[in-house]
Scaffold this motif. Structure first.
Motif, PDB file in Angstrom:
ATOM      1  N   GLU A   7       8.111  20.646   4.630  1.00 39.18           N
ATOM      2  CA  GLU A   7       8.011  21.827   3.776  1.00 39.18           C
ATOM      3  C   GLU A   7       8.250  21.418   2.327  1.00 39.18           C
ATOM      4  O   GLU A   7       9.019  20.494   2.052  1.00 39.18           O
ATOM      5  CB  GLU A   7       9.062  22.857   4.204  1.00 39.18           C
ATOM      6  CG  GLU A   7       8.993  24.181   3.490  1.00 39.18           C
ATOM      7  CD  GLU A   7      10.048  25.165   3.969  1.00 39.18           C
ATOM      8  OE1 GLU A   7      10.123  26.271   3.395  1.00 39.18           O
ATOM      9  OE2 GLU A   7      10.797  24.824   4.905  1.00 39.18           O
ATOM     10  N   ARG A   8       7.580  22.116   1.419  1.00 41.99           N
ATOM     11  CA  ARG A   8       7.823  21.953  -0.014  1.00 41.99           C
ATOM     12  C   ARG A   8       8.262  23.298  -0.557  1.00 41.99           C
ATOM     13  O   ARG A   8       7.515  24.276  -0.486  1.00 41.99           O
ATOM     14  CB  ARG A   8       6.575  21.494  -0.751  1.00 41.99           C
ATOM     15  CG  ARG A   8       6.027  20.143  -0.328  1.00 41.99           C
ATOM     16  CD  ARG A   8       4.796  19.777  -1.134  1.00 41.99           C
ATOM     17  NE  ARG A   8       5.154  19.410  -2.495  1.00 41.99           N
ATOM     18  CZ  ARG A   8       5.250  18.140  -2.913  1.00 41.99           C
ATOM     19  NH1 ARG A   8       5.006  17.133  -2.080  1.00 41.99           N
ATOM     20  NH2 ARG A   8       5.570  17.878  -4.154  1.00 41.99           N
ATOM     21  N   ALA A  51       1.473  15.474   0.867  1.00 41.93           N
ATOM     22  CA  ALA A  51       1.281  16.882   1.196  1.00 41.93           C
ATOM     23  C   ALA A  51       2.136  17.260   2.398  1.00 41.93           C
ATOM     24  O   ALA A  51       2.584  16.398   3.164  1.00 41.93           O
ATOM     25  CB  ALA A  51      -0.203  17.144   1.493  1.00 41.93           C
ATOM     26  N   VAL A  52       2.338  18.538   2.585  1.00 42.56           N
ATOM     27  CA  VAL A  52       3.050  19.018   3.766  1.00 42.56           C
ATOM     28  C   VAL A  52       2.305  18.574   5.019  1.00 42.56           C
ATOM     29  O   VAL A  52       1.078  18.694   5.111  1.00 42.56           O
ATOM     30  CB  VAL A  52       3.182  20.554   3.731  1.00 42.56           C
ATOM     31  CG1 VAL A  52       3.777  21.070   5.049  1.00 42.56           C
ATOM     32  CG2 VAL A  52       4.052  20.988   2.562  1.00 42.56           C
ATOM     33  N   ASP A  57       0.828  -1.201   0.000  1.00 40.43           N
ATOM     34  CA  ASP A  57       0.000   0.000   0.000  1.00 40.43           C
ATOM     35  C   ASP A  57       0.866   1.256   0.000  1.00 40.43           C
ATOM     36  O   ASP A  57       0.403   2.360   0.302  1.00 40.43           O
ATOM     37  CB  ASP A  57      -0.929   0.010   1.215  1.00 40.43           C
ATOM     38  CG  ASP A  57      -0.169  -0.026   2.543  1.00 40.43           C
ATOM     39  OD1 ASP A  57       1.074  -0.179   2.533  1.00 40.43           O
ATOM     40  OD2 ASP A  57      -0.822   0.096   3.608  1.00 40.43           O
ATOM     41  N   ALA A  58       2.145   1.114  -0.368  1.00 38.75           N
ATOM     42  CA  ALA A  58       3.065   2.247  -0.344  1.00 38.75           C
ATOM     43  C   ALA A  58       2.711   3.271  -1.421  1.00 38.75           C
ATOM     44  O   ALA A  58       2.217   2.930  -2.495  1.00 38.75           O
ATOM     45  CB  ALA A  58       4.501   1.759  -0.524  1.00 38.75           C
ATOM     46  N   VAL A  59       2.983   4.536  -1.124  1.00 36.20           N
ATOM     47  CA  VAL A  59       2.753   5.637  -2.062  1.00 36.20           C
ATOM     48  C   VAL A  59       4.061   6.396  -2.244  1.00 36.20           C
ATOM     49  O   VAL A  59       4.972   6.309  -1.420  1.00 36.20           O
ATOM     50  CB  VAL A  59       1.648   6.591  -1.558  1.00 36.20           C
ATOM     51  CG1 VAL A  59       0.323   5.853  -1.412  1.00 36.20           C
ATOM     52  CG2 VAL A  59       2.045   7.239  -0.233  1.00 36.20           C
ATOM     53  N   ASN A  60       4.144   7.161  -3.321  1.00 34.04           N
ATOM     54  CA  ASN A  60       5.374   7.885  -3.598  1.00 34.04           C
ATOM     55  C   ASN A  60       5.526   9.067  -2.654  1.00 34.04           C
ATOM     56  O   ASN A  60       4.588   9.830  -2.427  1.00 34.04           O
ATOM     57  CB  ASN A  60       5.381   8.363  -5.045  1.00 34.04           C
ATOM     58  CG  ASN A  60       6.763   8.761  -5.501  1.00 34.04           C
ATOM     59  OD1 ASN A  60       7.150   9.916  -5.390  1.00 34.04           O
ATOM     60  ND2 ASN A  60       7.534   7.798  -5.992  1.00 34.04           N
ATOM     61  N   LEU A  61       6.729   9.207  -2.111  1.00 39.35           N
ATOM     62  CA  LEU A  61       7.008  10.286  -1.149  1.00 39.35           C
ATOM     63  C   LEU A  61       6.739  11.652  -1.762  1.00 39.35           C
ATOM     64  O   LEU A  61       6.220  12.550  -1.084  1.00 39.35           O
ATOM     65  CB  LEU A  61       8.466  10.195  -0.696  1.00 39.35           C
ATOM     66  CG  LEU A  61       8.980  11.316   0.206  1.00 39.35           C
ATOM     67  CD1 LEU A  61       8.212  11.356   1.523  1.00 39.35           C
ATOM     68  CD2 LEU A  61      10.480  11.133   0.468  1.00 39.35           C
TER      69      LEU A  61
END
Length: 231
Positions: free
Chosen positions: A182-183, A146-147, A138-142
């Motif tokens: 932070e992005r 969202a922040v 169930d992994a998702v891309n880092l």
């Protein structure tokens, strides 16, 4: 040749919603796209792939079966090299590439048993079972988080050994808990917090990571408060 091609196609689609293209295969194998296009014709004739001119490349049932067994070999060999022979996780990809064609099925099965039938390799890639089943993730891309969101590192692509060394030096390895703090969109940078790696004042360490590098990392998302009580 066929084994390398079908495994490259399978890996291209493993963590993507898109079908593989000739360019993807060429990049994985380190050959020219024209070379791939020529070899795909033979794979089509052998019943291993389906390929429309300038279109996506897809594996047939026979092609998928062959690919899964090659991927199993590769990932079990990587695991053995790290767990039993002391290789670094940034060293094993090419070594396993050399060994996977020479190893017998009996040898691979014994490695599997010796390691306790692992479900993932040193980079978190899932290891297919002997019968062709592949564990679910169930992994998702880092880079898509969202922040404020975070999770546990589940997989890091092994395509760039230098990136593996960088991440390891900054404490970002399998099972590390990370949070996107932070992005910085203008710079294409994520600032990550790492749980359990704080300084003397209890502040968690942070690491700046380019978005392109973050695309090489998958995480199991952390449960939101109250989610554990559902169901």
């Amino acid at each position: 040749m066929a084994q390398d091609y079908v495994s490259a196609i399978w890996k291209s689609e493993e963590w993507s919603d898109q079908h593989a293209a000739a360019g993807d295969i060429a990049a994985r194998l380190g050959v020219a796209t024209s070379t791939v296009s020529g070899n795909l014709k033979k794979l089509v004739a052998d019943g291993l792939v389906e390929h429309e001119r300038y279109g996506a490349v897809t594996l047939t049932a026979d092609g998928r079966a062959a690919a899964v067994q090659m991927v199993r070999r590769h990932r079990l060999l990587e695991s053995y090299l790290v767990e039993r022979l002391g290789y670094g996780w940034d060293e094993v990809h090419d070594e396993a590439e050399h060994l996977e064609h020479a190893a017998s099925e009996t040898f691979i099965d014994r490695i599997d048993e010796e390691l306790g039938f692992p479900e993932r390799d040193p980079h978190g890639d899932l290891i297919p079972r002997r019968d062709g089943r592949v564990p679910a993730s169930d992994a998702v891309n880092l880079a898509d988080l969202a922040v404020g969101a975070g999770g546990t590192v589940a997989r890091i692509s092994d395509e760039d050994p230098a990136l593996l060394r960088y991440l390891g030096a900054h404490g970002i390895v399998l099972d590390t808990r990370v949070t996107v703090r932070e992005r910085v969109e203008v710079a294409g940078v994520l600032v990550l917090g790492r749980d359990g790696s704080g300084d003397a004042e209890g502040r968690d360490a942070s690491t700046e990571l380019g978005v392109l590098a973050a695309r090489s990392i998958w995480v199991r998302p952390a449960l939101a408060p109250g989610d554990a009580d559902c169901g």
